[in-house]
Write a protein that holds these residues in place. Structure first.
Motif, PDB file in Angstrom:
ATOM      1  N   THR A 236       0.701  -1.303   0.113  1.00 39.52           N
ATOM      2  CA  THR A 236       0.048  -0.087  -0.017  1.00 39.52           C
ATOM      3  C   THR A 236       0.816   1.449   0.055  1.00 39.52           C
ATOM      4  O   THR A 236       0.340   2.580  -0.279  1.00 39.52           O
ATOM      5  N   SER A 237       1.818   1.226   0.596  1.00 37.22           N
ATOM      6  CA  SER A 237       3.026   2.263   0.713  1.00 37.22           C
ATOM      7  C   SER A 237       4.311   2.274   0.934  1.00 37.22           C
ATOM      8  O   SER A 237       4.647   0.918   1.247  1.00 37.22           O
ATOM      9  N   GLY A 238       5.208   3.164   0.640  1.00 39.98           N
ATOM     10  CA  GLY A 238       6.726   2.963   1.515  1.00 39.98           C
ATOM     11  C   GLY A 238       6.560   2.554   2.834  1.00 39.98           C
ATOM     12  O   GLY A 238       7.360   1.902   3.302  1.00 39.98           O
ATOM     13  N   THR A 239       5.832   3.330   3.664  1.00 40.86           N
ATOM     14  CA  THR A 239       5.654   2.881   5.118  1.00 40.86           C
ATOM     15  C   THR A 239       5.214   1.498   5.308  1.00 40.86           C
ATOM     16  O   THR A 239       5.885   1.147   6.094  1.00 40.86           O
ATOM     17  N   ASP A 240       4.185   1.193   4.681  1.00 43.53           N
ATOM     18  CA  ASP A 240       3.768  -0.345   4.766  1.00 43.53           C
ATOM     19  C   ASP A 240       4.811  -1.353   4.451  1.00 43.53           C
ATOM     20  O   ASP A 240       4.763  -2.356   4.862  1.00 43.53           O
TER      21      ASP A 240
ATOM     22  N   THR B 268      16.180  11.870   8.539  1.00 43.55           N
ATOM     23  CA  THR B 268      15.350  10.986   7.594  1.00 43.55           C
ATOM     24  C   THR B 268      13.954  11.242   7.805  1.00 43.55           C
ATOM     25  O   THR B 268      13.645  11.744   8.671  1.00 43.55           O
ATOM     26  N   PHE B 269      13.123  10.969   6.726  1.00 38.98           N
ATOM     27  CA  PHE B 269      11.777  10.746   6.789  1.00 38.98           C
ATOM     28  C   PHE B 269      11.145  10.159   8.061  1.00 38.98           C
ATOM     29  O   PHE B 269      11.914   9.019   8.570  1.00 38.98           O
ATOM     30  N   PHE B 270       9.979  10.508   8.532  1.00 38.27           N
ATOM     31  CA  PHE B 270       9.531   9.976  10.038  1.00 38.27           C
ATOM     32  C   PHE B 270       9.486   8.349   9.652  1.00 38.27           C
ATOM     33  O   PHE B 270       9.363   7.496  10.742  1.00 38.27           O
ATOM     34  N   ALA B 271       8.878   7.955   8.606  1.00 36.86           N
ATOM     35  CA  ALA B 271       8.247   6.547   8.341  1.00 36.86           C
ATOM     36  C   ALA B 271       9.072   5.443   8.963  1.00 36.86           C
ATOM     37  O   ALA B 271       8.629   4.606   9.806  1.00 36.86           O
ATOM     38  N   THR B 272      10.545   5.428   8.889  1.00 30.08           N
ATOM     39  CA  THR B 272      11.339   4.342   9.286  1.00 30.08           C
ATOM     40  C   THR B 272      11.376   4.305  10.985  1.00 30.08           C
ATOM     41  O   THR B 272      11.229   3.167  11.197  1.00 30.08           O
TER      42      THR B 272
ATOM     43  N   PRO C 152      19.405   1.297   7.001  1.00 30.75           N
ATOM     44  CA  PRO C 152      20.028   2.553   6.494  1.00 30.75           C
ATOM     45  C   PRO C 152      19.231   2.845   5.546  1.00 30.75           C
ATOM     46  O   PRO C 152      18.117   2.221   4.902  1.00 30.75           O
ATOM     47  N   VAL C 153      18.871   4.254   5.400  1.00 28.89           N
ATOM     48  CA  VAL C 153      17.967   4.817   4.413  1.00 28.89           C
ATOM     49  C   VAL C 153      18.891   5.476   3.469  1.00 28.89           C
ATOM     50  O   VAL C 153      19.874   6.363   3.560  1.00 28.89           O
ATOM     51  N   HIS C 154      18.557   5.280   2.004  1.00 26.70           N
ATOM     52  CA  HIS C 154      19.439   5.766   0.900  1.00 26.70           C
ATOM     53  C   HIS C 154      18.554   7.222   0.632  1.00 26.70           C
ATOM     54  O   HIS C 154      17.945   7.195  -0.232  1.00 26.70           O
TER      55      HIS C 154
ATOM     56  N   GLU D  33      17.142  -2.310   3.452  1.00 23.99           N
ATOM     57  CA  GLU D  33      17.421  -0.978   3.064  1.00 23.99           C
ATOM     58  C   GLU D  33      16.074  -0.281   2.743  1.00 23.99           C
ATOM     59  O   GLU D  33      15.125  -0.700   2.038  1.00 23.99           O
ATOM     60  N   ASP D  34      15.975   1.043   3.122  1.00 25.46           N
ATOM     61  CA  ASP D  34      14.827   2.020   3.009  1.00 25.46           C
ATOM     62  C   ASP D  34      15.419   2.658   1.654  1.00 25.46           C
ATOM     63  O   ASP D  34      16.289   3.830   1.668  1.00 25.46           O
ATOM     64  N   ALA D  35      14.692   2.237   0.640  1.00 30.43           N
ATOM     65  CA  ALA D  35      15.150   2.917  -0.743  1.00 30.43           C
ATOM     66  C   ALA D  35      14.265   3.799  -1.290  1.00 30.43           C
ATOM     67  O   ALA D  35      13.944   3.757  -2.361  1.00 30.43           O
ATOM     68  N   ALA D  36      13.241   4.231  -0.407  1.00 28.28           N
ATOM     69  CA  ALA D  36      11.945   4.876  -0.994  1.00 28.28           C
ATOM     70  C   ALA D  36      12.517   6.121  -1.932  1.00 28.28           C
ATOM     71  O   ALA D  36      11.878   6.589  -2.733  1.00 28.28           O
ATOM     72  N   GLN D  37      13.706   6.596  -1.600  1.00 25.08           N
ATOM     73  CA  GLN D  37      14.207   7.865  -2.614  1.00 25.08           C
ATOM     74  C   GLN D  37      15.041   7.381  -3.462  1.00 25.08           C
ATOM     75  O   GLN D  37      15.681   8.344  -4.007  1.00 25.08           O
ATOM     76  N   SER D  38      15.549   6.283  -3.624  1.00 24.96           N
ATOM     77  CA  SER D  38      16.633   5.802  -4.564  1.00 24.96           C
ATOM     78  C   SER D  38      16.474   4.757  -5.253  1.00 24.96           C
ATOM     79  O   SER D  38      17.307   3.579  -5.782  1.00 24.96           O
TER      80      SER D  38
ATOM     81  N   LEU E 156      10.597   0.203  -1.185  1.00 22.51           N
ATOM     82  CA  LEU E 156      10.190   1.356  -2.187  1.00 22.51           C
ATOM     83  C   LEU E 156       9.067   2.086  -1.851  1.00 22.51           C
ATOM     84  O   LEU E 156       8.168   1.325  -1.292  1.00 22.51           O
ATOM     85  N   SER E 157       9.010   3.325  -2.192  1.00 24.07           N
ATOM     86  CA  SER E 157       7.862   4.218  -2.171  1.00 24.07           C
ATOM     87  C   SER E 157       7.270   4.745  -3.417  1.00 24.07           C
ATOM     88  O   SER E 157       8.233   4.837  -4.155  1.00 24.07           O
ATOM     89  N   PHE E 158       6.133   4.600  -3.765  1.00 21.85           N
ATOM     90  CA  PHE E 158       5.409   5.227  -4.873  1.00 21.85           C
ATOM     91  C   PHE E 158       4.763   6.450  -4.821  1.00 21.85           C
ATOM     92  O   PHE E 158       3.749   6.583  -5.482  1.00 21.85           O
TER      93      PHE E 158
ATOM     94  N   SER F   3       5.877  11.984  -5.308  1.00 24.35           N
ATOM     95  CA  SER F   3       7.016  12.606  -5.650  1.00 24.35           C
ATOM     96  C   SER F   3       8.111  12.016  -5.818  1.00 24.35           C
ATOM     97  O   SER F   3       9.218  12.705  -6.140  1.00 24.35           O
ATOM     98  N   LYS F   4       8.149  10.601  -5.615  1.00 24.87           N
ATOM     99  CA  LYS F   4       9.461   9.873  -6.063  1.00 24.87           C
ATOM    100  C   LYS F   4       9.448   9.641  -7.479  1.00 24.87           C
ATOM    101  O   LYS F   4       8.728   9.889  -8.189  1.00 24.87           O
ATOM    102  N   ASN F   5      10.942   9.378  -7.532  1.00 24.90           N
ATOM    103  CA  ASN F   5      11.341   8.988  -9.083  1.00 24.90           C
ATOM    104  C   ASN F   5      10.284   8.200  -9.763  1.00 24.90           C
ATOM    105  O   ASN F   5       9.798   8.337 -11.135  1.00 24.90           O
TER     106      ASN F   5
HETATM  107  C1  LIG Z   1      13.019   7.804   3.170  1.00 28.01           C
HETATM  108  C2  LIG Z   1      11.712   7.604   3.084  1.00 28.01           C
HETATM  109  N1  LIG Z   1      11.029   6.485   3.781  1.00 28.01           N
HETATM  110  C3  LIG Z   1       9.847   6.141   3.692  1.00 28.01           C
HETATM  111  C4  LIG Z   1       9.019   6.779   3.197  1.00 28.01           C
HETATM  112  C5  LIG Z   1       7.488   6.450   3.330  1.00 28.01           C
HETATM  113  O1  LIG Z   1       6.854   6.134   1.998  1.00 28.01           O
HETATM  114  P1  LIG Z   1       5.251   6.511   1.821  1.00 28.01           P
HETATM  115  O2  LIG Z   1       5.221   8.112   1.726  1.00 28.01           O
HETATM  116  O3  LIG Z   1       5.065   5.788   0.459  1.00 28.01           O
HETATM  117  O4  LIG Z   1       4.471   5.847   3.044  1.00 28.01           O
HETATM  118  C6  LIG Z   1       9.482   7.826   2.462  1.00 28.01           C
HETATM  119  C7  LIG Z   1       8.397   8.638   1.711  1.00 28.01           C
HETATM  120  O5  LIG Z   1       8.174  10.030   1.874  1.00 28.01           O
HETATM  121  C8  LIG Z   1      10.753   8.236   2.430  1.00 28.01           C
HETATM  122  O6  LIG Z   1      11.070   9.343   1.760  1.00 28.01           O
END
Ligand SMILES: Cc1ncc(COP(=O)(O)O)c(C=O)c1O
Length: 378
Positions: free
Chosen positions: A67-71, A94-98, A139-141, A165-170, A189-191, A194-196
Protein backbone atom coordinates in the motif's frame (compact mmCIF):
# COMPACT_ATOMS: atom_id res chain seq x y z
CA UNK A 1 22.64 34.14 -18.55
CA UNK A 2 19.87 35.47 -20.81
CA UNK A 3 17.79 38.54 -20.03
CA UNK A 4 14.62 36.49 -20.46
CA UNK A 5 15.84 34.12 -17.74
CA UNK A 6 16.29 37.00 -15.31
CA UNK A 7 13.02 38.77 -16.16
CA UNK A 8 10.82 35.68 -16.23
CA UNK A 9 8.90 35.60 -12.95
CA UNK A 10 6.44 32.76 -13.44
CA UNK A 11 6.32 30.43 -10.46
CA UNK A 12 8.78 27.52 -10.39
CA UNK A 13 7.34 24.59 -8.44
CA UNK A 14 9.43 22.08 -6.49
CA UNK A 15 8.03 19.35 -8.71
CA UNK A 16 5.93 19.59 -11.88
CA UNK A 17 3.92 16.39 -12.15
CA UNK A 18 1.55 17.93 -14.71
CA UNK A 19 4.48 18.45 -17.08
CA UNK A 20 5.50 14.82 -16.62
CA UNK A 21 1.95 13.56 -17.11
CA UNK A 22 1.65 15.48 -20.40
CA UNK A 23 4.52 13.37 -21.81
CA UNK A 24 2.98 9.98 -20.88
CA UNK A 25 -0.76 10.72 -20.99
CA UNK A 26 -1.26 8.72 -24.20
CA UNK A 27 0.37 5.65 -22.66
CA UNK A 28 -1.37 5.93 -19.29
CA UNK A 29 -5.00 6.46 -20.34
CA UNK A 30 -5.38 3.09 -22.15
CA UNK A 31 -3.99 1.03 -19.26
CA UNK A 32 -6.31 2.78 -16.81
CA UNK A 33 -9.18 1.93 -19.16
CA UNK A 34 -8.02 -1.69 -19.26
CA UNK A 35 -8.10 -1.94 -15.44
CA UNK A 36 -11.53 -0.27 -15.37
CA UNK A 37 -12.85 -2.62 -18.06
CA UNK A 38 -11.46 -5.66 -16.21
CA UNK A 39 -12.84 -4.38 -12.85
CA UNK A 40 -10.01 -6.28 -11.13
CA UNK A 41 -8.78 -3.66 -8.68
CA UNK A 42 -6.95 -5.56 -5.94
CA UNK A 43 -4.03 -7.84 -6.82
CA UNK A 44 -4.37 -9.68 -10.14
CA UNK A 45 -2.24 -9.68 -13.29
CA UNK A 46 -1.29 -5.96 -13.27
CA UNK A 47 0.07 -6.25 -9.74
CA UNK A 48 1.94 -9.48 -10.49
CA UNK A 49 3.54 -8.04 -13.64
CA UNK A 50 4.42 -4.83 -11.80
CA UNK A 51 6.12 -6.87 -9.06
CA UNK A 52 8.08 -8.91 -11.61
CA UNK A 53 9.18 -5.84 -13.57
CA UNK A 54 10.21 -3.69 -10.59
CA UNK A 55 12.03 -6.69 -9.04
CA UNK A 56 13.90 -7.38 -12.31
CA UNK A 57 14.77 -3.67 -12.61
CA UNK A 58 16.19 -3.79 -9.07
CA UNK A 59 18.11 -7.06 -9.61
CA UNK A 60 15.93 -8.84 -7.03
CA UNK A 61 14.13 -12.19 -7.28
CA UNK A 62 10.95 -11.09 -5.51
CA UNK A 63 8.78 -7.98 -5.45
CA UNK A 64 5.81 -7.75 -3.09
CA UNK A 65 3.54 -4.81 -3.96
CA UNK A 66 2.09 -3.03 -0.93
CA UNK A 67 0.00 0.00 0.00
CA UNK A 68 2.84 2.49 0.61
CA UNK A 69 6.51 2.87 1.37
CA UNK A 70 5.61 3.03 5.05
CA UNK A 71 3.72 -0.26 4.88
CA UNK A 72 6.63 -1.82 2.98
CA UNK A 73 8.85 -0.96 5.97
CA UNK A 74 6.24 -2.12 8.50
CA UNK A 75 5.50 -5.38 6.68
CA UNK A 76 9.23 -6.04 6.14
CA UNK A 77 9.91 -5.54 9.84
CA UNK A 78 6.97 -7.81 10.73
CA UNK A 79 8.38 -10.48 8.42
CA UNK A 80 11.70 -10.25 10.25
CA UNK A 81 9.87 -10.67 13.58
CA UNK A 82 10.74 -7.26 15.04
CA UNK A 83 8.88 -6.66 18.31
CA UNK A 84 9.05 -5.61 21.96
CA UNK A 85 12.53 -5.82 23.50
CA UNK A 86 14.26 -5.44 20.13
CA UNK A 87 16.42 -2.51 19.08
CA UNK A 88 16.53 -1.26 15.49
CA UNK A 89 19.36 1.01 14.33
CA UNK A 90 18.44 3.73 11.82
CA UNK A 91 19.36 7.29 10.84
CA UNK A 92 17.92 10.26 12.68
CA UNK A 93 18.19 12.58 9.67
CA UNK A 94 15.43 11.08 7.52
CA UNK A 95 11.70 10.94 6.89
CA UNK A 96 9.60 9.87 9.86
CA UNK A 97 8.23 6.57 8.47
CA UNK A 98 11.28 4.44 9.22
CA UNK A 99 11.40 5.35 12.91
CA UNK A 100 7.61 5.30 13.27
CA UNK A 101 7.40 1.68 12.10
CA UNK A 102 9.94 0.56 14.71
CA UNK A 103 7.86 2.13 17.50
CA UNK A 104 4.56 0.81 16.13
CA UNK A 105 5.94 -2.72 16.50
CA UNK A 106 6.89 -2.06 20.14
CA UNK A 107 10.63 -2.08 19.41
CA UNK A 108 13.12 0.66 20.29
CA UNK A 109 14.51 2.94 17.57
CA UNK A 110 18.22 3.61 18.07
CA UNK A 111 19.09 6.72 16.09
CA UNK A 112 22.61 7.27 14.76
CA UNK A 113 24.33 10.25 13.19
CA UNK A 114 24.85 10.67 9.47
CA UNK A 115 27.95 11.27 7.40
CA UNK A 116 28.06 15.08 6.98
CA UNK A 117 28.85 14.84 3.26
CA UNK A 118 26.30 12.28 2.02
CA UNK A 119 23.74 12.57 4.88
CA UNK A 120 23.65 8.77 5.04
CA UNK A 121 24.69 6.49 7.89
CA UNK A 122 27.86 4.40 7.56
CA UNK A 123 29.37 1.24 9.02
CA UNK A 124 31.35 3.45 11.40
CA UNK A 125 28.28 5.30 12.67
CA UNK A 126 26.36 2.11 13.50
CA UNK A 127 29.19 0.19 15.17
CA UNK A 128 28.97 1.82 18.62
CA UNK A 129 25.14 1.66 18.62
CA UNK A 130 25.02 -2.14 18.39
CA UNK A 131 24.00 -4.06 21.53
CA UNK A 132 22.95 -7.66 22.14
CA UNK A 133 19.35 -6.46 21.57
CA UNK A 134 20.02 -5.11 18.05
CA UNK A 135 17.75 -7.09 15.73
CA UNK A 136 17.89 -4.99 12.57
CA UNK A 137 19.79 -2.18 10.87
CA UNK A 138 17.88 0.08 8.45
CA UNK A 139 20.04 2.40 6.35
CA UNK A 140 17.99 4.95 4.40
CA UNK A 141 19.33 5.79 0.93
CA UNK A 142 18.61 9.50 1.26
CA UNK A 143 17.96 11.98 -1.58
CA UNK A 144 18.80 9.46 -4.33
CA UNK A 145 22.11 7.86 -3.38
CA UNK A 146 22.79 4.65 -1.48
CA UNK A 147 24.30 4.60 1.96
CA UNK A 148 27.74 2.99 2.19
CA UNK A 149 26.29 -0.52 2.14
CA UNK A 150 29.72 -2.11 1.87
CA UNK A 151 30.81 -0.83 5.29
CA UNK A 152 27.33 -1.33 6.81
CA UNK A 153 27.13 -4.95 5.64
CA UNK A 154 30.66 -5.61 6.89
CA UNK A 155 29.64 -4.55 10.41
CA UNK A 156 26.21 -6.25 10.27
CA UNK A 157 27.42 -9.54 8.78
CA UNK A 158 30.11 -9.93 11.46
CA UNK A 159 27.27 -10.06 14.01
CA UNK A 160 24.65 -11.76 11.80
CA UNK A 161 22.28 -8.76 12.07
CA UNK A 162 19.95 -8.39 9.08
CA UNK A 163 19.97 -5.16 7.07
CA UNK A 164 16.84 -3.71 5.46
CA UNK A 165 17.41 -0.94 2.88
CA UNK A 166 14.91 1.91 2.90
CA UNK A 167 15.22 2.90 -0.76
CA UNK A 168 12.04 5.02 -0.91
CA UNK A 169 14.08 7.86 -2.43
CA UNK A 170 16.55 5.75 -4.42
CA UNK A 171 14.90 3.26 -6.76
CA UNK A 172 17.52 2.03 -9.25
CA UNK A 173 20.38 3.83 -7.53
CA UNK A 174 23.73 2.02 -7.77
CA UNK A 175 26.35 1.40 -5.07
CA UNK A 176 29.61 -0.24 -6.19
CA UNK A 177 27.88 -2.04 -9.07
CA UNK A 178 24.85 -3.17 -7.08
CA UNK A 179 21.31 -1.84 -7.21
CA UNK A 180 19.45 -0.37 -4.22
CA UNK A 181 17.38 -3.10 -2.49
CA UNK A 182 19.57 -5.93 -3.83
CA UNK A 183 22.23 -5.66 -1.12
CA UNK A 184 20.38 -6.17 2.19
CA UNK A 185 18.06 -9.01 3.28
CA UNK A 186 15.12 -6.80 2.23
CA UNK A 187 14.67 -3.46 0.52
CA UNK A 188 11.67 -1.18 0.43
CA UNK A 189 10.37 1.32 -2.13
CA UNK A 190 7.76 4.07 -2.01
CA UNK A 191 5.62 4.99 -5.00
CA UNK A 192 4.48 8.27 -3.39
CA UNK A 193 3.88 10.65 -6.32
CA UNK A 194 6.98 12.78 -5.63
CA UNK A 195 9.34 9.82 -5.92
CA UNK A 196 11.26 9.18 -9.17
CA UNK A 197 8.87 6.24 -9.72
CA UNK A 198 5.63 7.71 -8.41
CA UNK A 199 2.12 6.30 -8.64
CA UNK A 200 -1.16 8.21 -8.93
CA UNK A 201 -1.68 7.80 -5.20
CA UNK A 202 0.03 5.72 -2.52
CA UNK A 203 1.95 2.54 -3.21
CA UNK A 204 5.13 0.72 -2.29
CA UNK A 205 7.06 -2.50 -2.71
CA UNK A 206 9.22 -4.88 -0.71
CA UNK A 207 12.11 -6.42 -2.64
CA UNK A 208 14.21 -9.39 -1.63
CA UNK A 209 16.29 -12.29 -2.87
CA UNK A 210 15.23 -14.41 0.12
CA UNK A 211 12.48 -16.86 -0.94
CA UNK A 212 11.21 -17.58 2.60
CA UNK A 213 11.03 -13.90 3.56
CA UNK A 214 9.22 -13.09 0.32
CA UNK A 215 6.62 -15.74 1.12
CA UNK A 216 6.17 -14.34 4.63
CA UNK A 217 5.73 -10.78 3.27
CA UNK A 218 3.12 -12.04 0.78
CA UNK A 219 1.19 -13.67 3.62
CA UNK A 220 1.49 -10.63 5.91
CA UNK A 221 0.22 -8.15 3.32
CA UNK A 222 -3.06 -10.07 3.13
CA UNK A 223 -3.93 -10.63 6.80
CA UNK A 224 -1.56 -13.58 7.02
CA UNK A 225 -4.15 -15.70 5.23
CA UNK A 226 -3.57 -18.51 2.73
CA UNK A 227 -5.64 -20.09 1.38
CA UNK A 228 -8.38 -17.48 1.77
CA UNK A 229 -9.86 -17.39 5.30
CA UNK A 230 -7.15 -19.65 6.77
CA UNK A 231 -4.80 -17.39 8.76
CA UNK A 232 -1.36 -18.75 9.55
CA UNK A 233 -0.05 -15.50 11.08
CA UNK A 234 -1.50 -12.09 11.94
CA UNK A 235 -0.88 -9.62 9.14
CA UNK A 236 -2.70 -6.62 7.73
CA UNK A 237 -4.20 -5.19 4.57
CA UNK A 238 -1.08 -3.98 2.79
CA UNK A 239 -2.22 -4.78 -0.77
CA UNK A 240 -1.24 -2.74 -3.83
CA UNK A 241 -4.06 -1.54 -6.14
CA UNK A 242 -4.11 -2.71 -9.76
CA UNK A 243 -4.59 0.89 -10.94
CA UNK A 244 -1.39 1.99 -9.21
CA UNK A 245 0.46 -1.07 -10.53
CA UNK A 246 -0.63 -0.24 -14.09
CA UNK A 247 0.65 3.35 -13.74
CA UNK A 248 3.95 2.18 -12.24
CA UNK A 249 4.48 -0.26 -15.13
CA UNK A 250 4.21 2.57 -17.65
CA UNK A 251 6.38 4.92 -15.62
CA UNK A 252 9.06 2.26 -15.14
CA UNK A 253 9.77 2.43 -18.89
CA UNK A 254 10.69 6.12 -18.49
CA UNK A 255 12.45 5.93 -15.15
CA UNK A 256 16.07 5.76 -16.34
CA UNK A 257 15.51 8.65 -18.75
CA UNK A 258 13.95 10.79 -16.02
CA UNK A 259 16.71 9.95 -13.53
CA UNK A 260 19.36 10.81 -16.17
CA UNK A 261 17.64 14.15 -16.77
CA UNK A 262 17.67 14.85 -13.03
CA UNK A 263 21.41 14.01 -12.96
CA UNK A 264 21.99 16.41 -15.90
CA UNK A 265 20.11 19.13 -14.01
CA UNK A 266 22.25 18.43 -10.94
CA UNK A 267 25.41 18.81 -13.03
CA UNK A 268 24.12 22.15 -14.33
CA UNK A 269 23.42 23.41 -10.79
CA UNK A 270 26.90 22.26 -9.73
CA UNK A 271 28.39 24.41 -12.48
CA UNK A 272 26.21 27.40 -11.67
CA UNK A 273 27.20 27.25 -7.98
CA UNK A 274 30.92 26.51 -8.57
CA UNK A 275 33.19 28.80 -6.55
CA UNK A 276 30.33 30.12 -4.37
CA UNK A 277 29.50 29.49 -0.70
CA UNK A 278 26.71 27.12 -1.75
CA UNK A 279 27.60 23.58 -0.70
CA UNK A 280 26.40 21.28 -3.47
CA UNK A 281 25.60 17.57 -2.94
CA UNK A 282 28.46 15.10 -2.51
CA UNK A 283 28.02 11.81 -4.33
CA UNK A 284 30.30 9.17 -2.77
CA UNK A 285 32.82 7.24 -4.88
CA UNK A 286 31.15 4.19 -6.41
CA UNK A 287 27.66 5.70 -6.12
CA UNK A 288 25.27 6.83 -8.85
CA UNK A 289 22.55 9.16 -7.57
CA UNK A 290 19.07 9.28 -9.05
CA UNK A 291 18.67 12.77 -7.51
CA UNK A 292 15.24 12.39 -5.99
CA UNK A 293 16.30 15.61 -4.31
CA UNK A 294 19.03 18.17 -4.97
CA UNK A 295 19.92 19.45 -1.51
CA UNK A 296 22.28 22.36 -0.96
CA UNK A 297 23.65 23.76 2.31
CA UNK A 298 23.84 27.47 2.80
CA UNK A 299 24.36 30.02 5.54
CA UNK A 300 21.19 31.94 6.55
CA UNK A 301 19.06 29.18 5.05
CA UNK A 302 15.69 30.40 6.38
CA UNK A 303 16.21 33.96 5.11
CA UNK A 304 17.28 32.59 1.72
CA UNK A 305 14.19 30.43 1.59
CA UNK A 306 11.97 33.46 2.27
CA UNK A 307 13.79 35.35 -0.48
CA UNK A 308 13.17 32.48 -2.94
CA UNK A 309 9.52 32.22 -1.94
CA UNK A 310 9.13 35.94 -2.69
CA UNK A 311 10.75 35.28 -6.09
CA UNK A 312 8.14 32.51 -6.68
CA UNK A 313 10.72 29.73 -6.45
CA UNK A 314 9.56 26.74 -4.41
CA UNK A 315 11.99 24.95 -2.08
CA UNK A 316 11.65 22.48 0.78
CA UNK A 317 13.50 21.59 3.95
CA UNK A 318 14.16 17.87 4.17
CA UNK A 319 14.21 17.60 7.23
CA UNK A 320 13.82 20.43 9.73
CA UNK A 321 13.77 18.25 12.88
CA UNK A 322 15.88 15.07 13.15
CA UNK A 323 13.98 12.06 14.47
CA UNK A 324 15.86 11.88 17.80
CA UNK A 325 14.49 15.37 18.59
CA UNK A 326 10.87 14.67 17.63
CA UNK A 327 8.31 15.09 20.42
CA UNK A 328 6.91 11.59 19.93
CA UNK A 329 10.32 10.07 20.69
CA UNK A 330 10.94 12.21 23.81
CA UNK A 331 10.74 9.13 26.06
CA UNK A 332 13.94 7.84 24.45
CA UNK A 333 15.75 10.62 26.34
CA UNK A 334 17.67 12.06 23.37
CA UNK A 335 18.58 15.75 23.33
CA UNK A 336 20.14 18.43 21.12
CA UNK A 337 23.86 17.80 20.88
CA UNK A 338 23.56 14.00 20.79
CA UNK A 339 23.85 13.72 16.99
CA UNK A 340 25.63 16.89 15.86
CA UNK A 341 25.94 16.18 12.13
CA UNK A 342 22.23 15.66 11.59
CA UNK A 343 21.30 18.60 13.83
CA UNK A 344 23.58 20.89 11.79
CA UNK A 345 22.20 19.51 8.52
CA UNK A 346 18.63 20.16 9.70
CA UNK A 347 19.56 23.84 10.18
CA UNK A 348 21.30 24.32 6.82
CA UNK A 349 19.79 22.11 4.10
CA UNK A 350 17.54 23.35 1.33
CA UNK A 351 16.09 21.24 -1.50
CA UNK A 352 15.83 22.97 -4.89
CA UNK A 353 13.63 22.01 -7.85
CA UNK A 354 15.39 19.17 -9.75
CA UNK A 355 12.53 17.51 -11.66
CA UNK A 356 13.33 16.23 -15.17
CA UNK A 357 11.24 18.84 -17.00
CA UNK A 358 13.01 21.78 -15.31
CA UNK A 359 14.47 24.04 -18.03
CA UNK A 360 17.92 25.61 -18.32
CA UNK A 361 16.35 29.07 -18.02
CA UNK A 362 14.52 28.09 -14.85
CA UNK A 363 17.72 26.70 -13.32
CA UNK A 364 19.63 29.85 -14.22
CA UNK A 365 16.90 31.96 -12.62
CA UNK A 366 17.02 29.85 -9.43
CA UNK A 367 20.83 30.01 -9.22
CA UNK A 368 20.85 33.77 -9.91
CA UNK A 369 18.29 34.38 -7.15
CA UNK A 370 20.36 32.33 -4.66
CA UNK A 371 23.72 33.83 -5.57
CA UNK A 372 22.52 37.44 -5.62
CA UNK A 373 21.02 36.97 -2.14
CA UNK A 374 24.16 35.36 -0.72
CA UNK A 375 26.54 37.80 -2.44
CA UNK A 376 24.59 40.72 -1.07
CA UNK A 377 25.14 39.28 2.41
CA UNK A 378 21.36 38.83 2.77
C1 LIG B 1 13.05 7.68 3.20
C2 LIG B 1 11.58 7.39 3.18
N1 LIG B 1 11.12 6.29 3.80
C3 LIG B 1 9.82 5.98 3.79
C4 LIG B 1 8.90 6.78 3.15
C5 LIG B 1 7.44 6.43 3.25
O1 LIG B 1 6.85 6.22 2.02
P1 LIG B 1 5.28 6.46 1.82
O2 LIG B 1 5.05 7.92 1.83
O3 LIG B 1 5.01 5.84 0.48
O4 LIG B 1 4.58 5.75 2.90
C6 LIG B 1 9.33 7.90 2.46
C7 LIG B 1 8.37 8.73 1.71
O5 LIG B 1 8.13 9.86 1.81
C8 LIG B 1 10.71 8.24 2.48
O6 LIG B 1 11.16 9.33 1.87
Amino acid sequence: MTQTAIKNDTAIPLLDLKAQYATIRDEIRPVIDEVCDAQWFIGGPEVTKCEEEVAAYSDCRHGIGVTSGTDAILCGMMALGIGPGDEVILPSFTFFATGGCVSRLGAKPVFVDNDPETYNITGKSIESAITERTKLIVPVHLFGQCADMQSILEVADRRSIPVMEDAAQSVGSIHKGQKACAMGRLGTLSFFPSKNLGAFGDGGMILTNDDALAERCRLLRNHGGHPKYYHKIVGGNFRLDALQAAVIRIKLRHLDGWSAQRAANAARYNELFAGSVVKTPTIADGNTSIYNQYVIRVPRRDALRDHLTAAKIATEIYYPVPLHMQECFADLGCKRGDLPHCEKAADEVLALPIYPELTKDQQERIAAAILSFLNAGG
